[in-house]
Design an enzyme around this catalytic site. Structure first.
Site, mmCIF file in Angstrom:
data_model
loop_
_atom_site.group_PDB
_atom_site.id
_atom_site.type_symbol
_atom_site.label_atom_id
_atom_site.label_comp_id
_atom_site.label_asym_id
_atom_site.label_seq_id
_atom_site.Cartn_x
_atom_site.Cartn_y
_atom_site.Cartn_z
ATOM 1 N N ASP A 182 49.377 77.612 13.546
ATOM 2 C CA ASP A 182 49.133 78.907 14.182
ATOM 3 C C ASP A 182 50.422 79.495 14.735
ATOM 4 O O ASP A 182 51.444 78.806 14.895
ATOM 5 C CB ASP A 182 48.096 78.747 15.304
ATOM 6 N N ASP A 232 40.665 86.559 12.969
ATOM 7 C CA ASP A 232 39.889 85.933 14.038
ATOM 8 C C ASP A 232 38.497 86.554 14.160
ATOM 9 O O ASP A 232 37.649 86.032 14.883
ATOM 10 C CB ASP A 232 40.622 86.076 15.377
#
Length: 692
Positions: free
Chosen positions: A447, A515
């Site tokens: 990430d 997301d």
């Protein structure tokens, strides 16, 4: 394949349906000749024989015609190359030689400007042209690269060009928009240090194309840092597209004697079959030449983040793993919260060892249990970041990006490590290699949850190089980890779709698309994503309903699964709270996905109806197998049952519907369509067809 004229000054690259040609004049002016339908070398030489227009005090005949415009001389377009030496700024090159590499597939053109060597690279892969540039300091005291773009693409003379691009923001990435191209420049890019949620580094231009018909030109940049693509319609109507690393021209790198810089690849394609054919060409190119191990289908994963957030323990993760195995998941991923003092987002980043309170014996016992359940084991990391409340920061506060005398900006309570530093690179390698060596880890979700804001490097003579060297260090670290741990797969994530490009995709097995896991929102995101990237890399999850993360929307398990089955299926809900009925239904959907997975992940994609319609649908074709996924947003009383016309089928063949057993002729499916059996609000279905 590269064809070369007898005089060695005209070159032609050809793929299955397209050609790309360029020519060098006696004055060493490198001109673009052709990009479009396949032509012969004789055709290219005939184009090369056409004289340039004459010079005029306010216009240059080179503008809009050069293959790679440099700064200096009679040029007024945006330069692709801007160089500064101790004596001057600009480039006046002379042609040195040409050559080929890679079994004759790559053309190399070498130029020199008083010790500065510039090599232009062209390579045709299928119908995709890859272009990049190498600039080398052959012995000068100082060569500063202010700007070095990968390529300038020149389009044929047309009227009415339209520009398509993918824009967005966090949780709303990859939104497709098309607008008329007007005179002047249209610039998209990122000045954030990573690819960004705001634009994908891709553009497409057409005059009258549809999904199925018409010429489309597309370009995509393979770079995971700051970048810029400029689309310019010049005063005479000509159109050029220039792109590369870095957002502005304030300085890219300083080349010492013997030093060299190679740009990222800026790839381009021409298609005569509309946007659909252009996308299928991009997808085939990435599966063949970009994505590692693309012939291997990606497993169904479970990720713990939305189920647990930071509140995790070995016992809790084990309970989730058992449920995940029961519904058929093949990979179990422990997300944020397993390491250091990471009980929230204010501490722990940088300390990549298991939290002793949550995992007193490390991660290996959990990994062993997951493997015992028949699944692979994965973890989440964010190696480029650090919290101030961490052992790493307390030991090395100078390892972050910062400007002396300025406050260190924290976004999400974290700072960005300066990966351009060799000591930081060495530390991350040691930490991650030790982690992957000590624990049987099969998968890493990598990430990147904030942008650059304080990109300083006190004490460094040329601190601007941080922007470029950070990305090169990231690539080198991923390459080294993949080589040392070939059984480990990697996913690129950046708060969702903030780092998706051909550069990072050449080093990762899949990407986290957004997301936003709301199944209806995802349809528009996935539609835009599919313009350039294949389903094989597009991770999509089924999460809980209502969607408490974003919008509170309620949707059926059926709709959520069919939405996520359009890519690499994952599950991210709290399975311990799902009822027995929901778990049984989920198991059925996972089994169905495994059946259609080869077709979805490796098949050719046809976008049948866009998400803007009340009914949207996509189709995948692989050999004799066809899969159709369809979603109905809403239906008013009295509206007819939706149908969709299929694509990519043989009109003379017969196809059996595996759901109903009905046999239909290809011509009927192509011209009259397939009734989808959808009704009401937020309904979805999967149809499987087999050629018989």
């Amino acid at each position: 394949m590269v064809d070369i004229a007898e005089d060695g000054r005209t070159w032609l690259l050809s793929g299955p349906t397209s050609s790309y040609a360029l020519h060098l004049t006696e004055a060493d002016e490198l001109l673009h000749l052709h990009w479009g339908p396949r032509i012969a070398l004789d055709d290219a030489e005939a184009l090369a024989a056409s004289p340039l227009p004459g010079y005029w005090p306010f216009e240059s005949p080179l503008d809009g015609r050069e293959e790679y415009p440099v700064e200096g001389g009679p040029r007024f377009v945006r330069p692709a190359l801007s160089v500064r030496t101790e004596e001057r700024r600009g480039t006046e090159w002379r042609f040195v030689s040409y050559g080929t590499a890679g079994d004759g597939e790559e053309l190399r053109l070498l130029f020199d400007d008083d010790g500065v060597a510039i090599t232009l690279h062209h390579r045709m892969r299928g119908d995709v042209v890859e272009r990049w540039v190498t600039v080398a300091n052959g012995g000068r005291t100082r060569v500063e690269l202010l700007r070095a773009d990968a390529a300038t693409w020149t389009l044929p003379d047309r009227e009415g060009w339209r520009l398509s691009q993918l824009h967005g923001r966090w949780a709303a990435e990859s939104r497709l928009t098309t607008a008329p191209l007007t005179y002047g420049e249209k610039i998209i890019g990122s000045r954030r240090g990573h690819t960004g949620h705001q634009h994908l580094p891709w553009v497409a231009l057409d005059t009258d194309a549809t999904e199925e018909h018409g010429e489309v030109y597309g370009c995509a940049l393979g770079w995971s840092g700051s970048w810029r693509i400029s689309v310019a319609q010049l005063p005479d109507g000509r159109v050029q597209i220039t792109g590369g690393a870095g957002y502005d021209d304030s300085g890219l790198l300083l080349l010492e004697p013997g030093g060299a810089y190679t740009t990222p690849v800026f790839a381009g394609l021409w298609s005569a079959g509309g946007f659909g054919a252009a996308s299928r060409t991009w997808h085939a190119y990435q599966r063949a030449y970009v994505v590692p191990d693309a012939e291997r289908d990606r497993p169904v994963l479970f990720n713990s983040w939305e189920a647990t957030h930071f509140d995790i323990s070995e016992e809790q993760q084990t309970a989730l793993a058992r449920r995940a195995a029961e519904i058929g998941c093949e990979l179990f991923v422990v997300d944020d919260g397993w390491f250091g003092a990471r009980t929230g987002d204010r501490a722990g980043l940088g300390d990549w060892t298991p939290n002793p309170d949550r995992f007193p014996h490390g991660l290996k016992p959990l990994a062993d249990q997951v493997h015992g359940l028949g699944m692979r084991f994965g973890i989440w990391v964010e190696p480029e970041m650090v919290n101030q409340d961490s052992d790493l920061y307390r030991a090395h506060p100078d390892w972050v990006q910062y400007q002396r005398g300025r406050r260190r900006t924290e976004l999400r309570n974290q700072l960005v490590l300066n990966l351009a530093r060799e000591d930081v690179q060495d530390h991350l390698w040691q930490q991650l290699d030790a982690l992957l060596t000590s624990t049987p880890i099969d998968y890493v979700k990598w990430d990147f949850n904030r942008c650059f804001t304080d990109a300083g490097w006190p004490g460094e003579p040329y601190p601007q190089r941080l922007w470029t060297d950070h990305v090169h260090a990231l690539y080198a670290l991923l390459d080294r980890l993949r080589a040392a741990h070939p059984g480990v797969a990697f996913e690129s994530c950046s708060g969702g779709g903030g780092r998706i490009d051909l550069g990072v995709m050449s080093r990762t097995d899949q990407v986290w698309t957004s997301d936003n896991t709301d199944p209806l929102d995802r349809l528009a995101i996935q539609h835009g994503f599919s313009q350039i990237h294949p389903a094989r890399v597009m991770a999509a999850w089924v999460t809980d309903s209502p969607n408490t993360q974003l919008n509170g929307r309620v949707s059926s398990l059926r709709f959520r699964f069919v939405s996520a089955m359009a890519g690499v299926l994952g599950v991210g809900g709290d399975l311990t709270a799902w009822s027995a009925e929901e778990l049984a239904e989920a198991r059925g959907w996972v089994e169905l996905y495994k059946d259609i997975r080869p077709v979805v992940q490796r098949g050719e994609l046809y976008r049948l109806r866009p998400p803007a319609d009340g009914l949207s649908a996509v189709q995948y074709v692989l050999g004799d197998e066809t899969v159709v996924l369809a979603w109905l947003r809403s239906q008013s009383y009295g509206e007819p049952v939706p149908t969709v016309r299929l694509r990519g089928l043989d009109p003379t063949a017969s196809y059996e519907c595996r759901e109903s057993g009905e046999v239909l002729r290809g011509a009927v499916l192509l011209h009259h369509g397939l009734r989808m059996g959808l009704k009401g609000d937020l309904d979805a279905t999967v149809v499987r067809l087999r050629r018989i």
